[in-house]
Design a protein around this motif. Sequence first.
Motif, PDB file in Angstrom:
ATOM      1  N   THR A 100       0.839  -1.206   0.000  1.00  0.00           N
ATOM      2  CA  THR A 100       0.000   0.000   0.000  1.00  0.00           C
ATOM      3  C   THR A 100       0.871   1.252   0.000  1.00  0.00           C
ATOM      4  O   THR A 100       0.630   2.192  -0.769  1.00  0.00           O
ATOM      5  CB  THR A 100      -0.938  -0.012   1.222  1.00  0.00           C
ATOM      6  OG1 THR A 100      -1.789  -1.168   1.139  1.00  0.00           O
ATOM      7  CG2 THR A 100      -1.786   1.243   1.284  1.00  0.00           C
ATOM      8  N   VAL A 145       4.497   5.314  -5.798  1.00  0.00           N
ATOM      9  CA  VAL A 145       4.380   5.234  -7.264  1.00  0.00           C
ATOM     10  C   VAL A 145       3.398   6.292  -7.762  1.00  0.00           C
ATOM     11  O   VAL A 145       3.683   7.005  -8.730  1.00  0.00           O
ATOM     12  CB  VAL A 145       3.954   3.818  -7.705  1.00  0.00           C
ATOM     13  CG1 VAL A 145       3.528   3.811  -9.160  1.00  0.00           C
ATOM     14  CG2 VAL A 145       5.074   2.822  -7.462  1.00  0.00           C
ATOM     15  N   GLN A 146       2.258   6.417  -7.093  1.00  0.00           N
ATOM     16  CA  GLN A 146       1.279   7.422  -7.505  1.00  0.00           C
ATOM     17  C   GLN A 146       1.848   8.830  -7.376  1.00  0.00           C
ATOM     18  O   GLN A 146       1.630   9.684  -8.233  1.00  0.00           O
ATOM     19  CB  GLN A 146      -0.013   7.293  -6.702  1.00  0.00           C
ATOM     20  CG  GLN A 146      -1.126   8.170  -7.234  1.00  0.00           C
ATOM     21  CD  GLN A 146      -1.472   7.861  -8.686  1.00  0.00           C
ATOM     22  OE1 GLN A 146      -1.761   6.718  -9.041  1.00  0.00           O
ATOM     23  NE2 GLN A 146      -1.425   8.870  -9.550  1.00  0.00           N
ATOM     24  N   HIS A 203       2.618   1.623  -3.424  1.00  0.00           N
ATOM     25  CA  HIS A 203       1.687   2.130  -4.445  1.00  0.00           C
ATOM     26  C   HIS A 203       1.462   3.631  -4.284  1.00  0.00           C
ATOM     27  O   HIS A 203       1.314   4.352  -5.278  1.00  0.00           O
ATOM     28  CB  HIS A 203       0.367   1.370  -4.396  1.00  0.00           C
ATOM     29  CG  HIS A 203       0.482  -0.041  -4.875  1.00  0.00           C
ATOM     30  ND1 HIS A 203      -0.182  -1.082  -4.292  1.00  0.00           N
ATOM     31  CD2 HIS A 203       1.208  -0.587  -5.881  1.00  0.00           C
ATOM     32  CE1 HIS A 203       0.118  -2.206  -4.909  1.00  0.00           C
ATOM     33  NE2 HIS A 203       0.970  -1.930  -5.879  1.00  0.00           N
TER      34      HIS A 203
END
Length: 125
Positions: free
Chosen positions: A37, A43-44, A40
């Motif tokens: 989580t 990455v976002q 991610h």
Amino acid sequence: MPSVQSDQGADAMAKYLISFPSAAMALSGEELQAAATAAHAVVQEAKDAGVWVFGGGIDESVPPVMVDGDGTVTEGTYPQTRRLEGGYSILELPSREAALEWAAKMAVACRCAQEVRAFQYDPAV
């Protein structure tokens, strides 16, 4: 995006590989989900910042193969890369310092140190 003056030319951005081996991320199931989580989210953040090029984890269930110039396929790989696994991200950034900052964010998210390498500049690309 910030620009950088260098021998690569004005506004040149370098690509950096930020990675870690699978063994570095020895986490329990709950910890692994929390790390996924968090990763991610980083990455976002990189996508939102416009620096994300590509990333992902090597599918270790698919064995590597070598492909020769004549199309011959042989199971295996170069001896020095036999253990190529883990997670990889490629970011396009204005400096090595920026790459180190992103690597630190990924290290926190993945709960393991990250290796940083620069791709060679190619003016034809």
